[in-house]
Design an enzyme around this catalytic site. Structure first.
Site, short mmCIF file in Angstrom:
data_model
loop_
_atom_site.label_atom_id
_atom_site.label_comp_id
_atom_site.label_asym_id
_atom_site.label_seq_id
_atom_site.Cartn_x
_atom_site.Cartn_y
_atom_site.Cartn_z
N GLY A 46 0.84 -1.19 0.00
CA GLY A 46 0.00 0.00 0.00
C GLY A 46 0.87 1.24 0.00
CD GLN A 51 3.28 5.84 2.70
OE1 GLN A 51 2.28 5.29 2.27
NE2 GLN A 51 4.32 5.16 3.22
CB CYS A 88 5.43 2.27 7.35
SG CYS A 88 4.91 3.76 6.49
CG LEU A 89 6.58 1.09 1.27
CD1 LEU A 89 5.97 1.40 -0.09
CD2 LEU A 89 7.68 0.05 1.15
CG HIS A 130 -0.32 1.28 7.22
ND1 HIS A 130 0.60 0.95 8.18
CD2 HIS A 130 0.33 2.07 6.33
CE1 HIS A 130 1.77 1.51 7.87
NE2 HIS A 130 1.62 2.19 6.74
CD GLU A 131 -0.76 2.56 2.79
OE1 GLU A 131 -0.40 3.76 2.72
OE2 GLU A 131 0.06 1.64 3.03
CG HIS A 134 0.38 6.87 5.65
ND1 HIS A 134 1.45 7.46 6.26
CD2 HIS A 134 0.73 5.57 5.45
CE1 HIS A 134 2.42 6.58 6.41
NE2 HIS A 134 2.00 5.41 5.93
#
Length: 151
Positions: A46, A51, A88-89, A130-131, A134
């Site tokens: 995701g 991000q 997380c990226l 999660h996304e 963000h």
């Protein structure tokens, strides 16, 4: 399509609330395509627009059953509970156990502005939560119950 740089923890943009999309145009389609390319290159499941430095309410997800684009997503239903490792990226090499709903339903628009409903369980439910977090400036680290560890 083009790869975009993934914003890393410490950049204040990650703590800001993203803006609602009102214009469904070629720029939005390009952003979504670039986000998919970037997510796949980074081996993520995701990615939120914030991000890649864009304060827009856009998320892309693919947990292995096909790509999903979510514009202006809202969680409309949550059921159950799961405790799983999450990463997380934007925080490479870090992970921790979070508590998330086992099942969620999400209402979102696609790149043309058409509303759709998605249901996810397990990993997909975690990815949705999660996304979407963000988009509200919330990092998974605030949900970790056992401390953030090197992954």
């Amino acid at each position: 399509m083009a790869l975009r740089n993934v914003v890393k923890v410490g950049d204040p943009i990650l703590n800001k609330k993203s803006r609602i999309i009102e214009k469904f145009d070629e720029k939005l389609s390009t952003l979504i395509d670039d986000m998919f390319e970037t997510m796949y290159k980074e081996n993520g499941v995701g990615l939120a627009a914030v991000q890649v430095g864009m304060l827009k309410r856009v998320v892309v997800i693919d947990v292995g059953d096909g790509p999903m684009e979510l514009v202006n997503p809202e969680i409309t239903l949550q059921e159950g509970e799961q405790r799983e490792q999450e990463g997380c990226l934007s925080l490479p090499g870090k992970c921790g156990t979070t508590v998330r709903p086992m099942k969620v339903q999400v209402k979102a628009q696609n790149r043309e502005g058409k509303w759709q409903v998605f249901t996810g369980e397990g990993l997909k439910a975690r990815a949705f939560c999660h996304e979407i977090d963000h988009l509200d400036g919330i990092l998974f680290t605030s949900k970790v119950i056992d401390g953030v560890v090197e992954g």
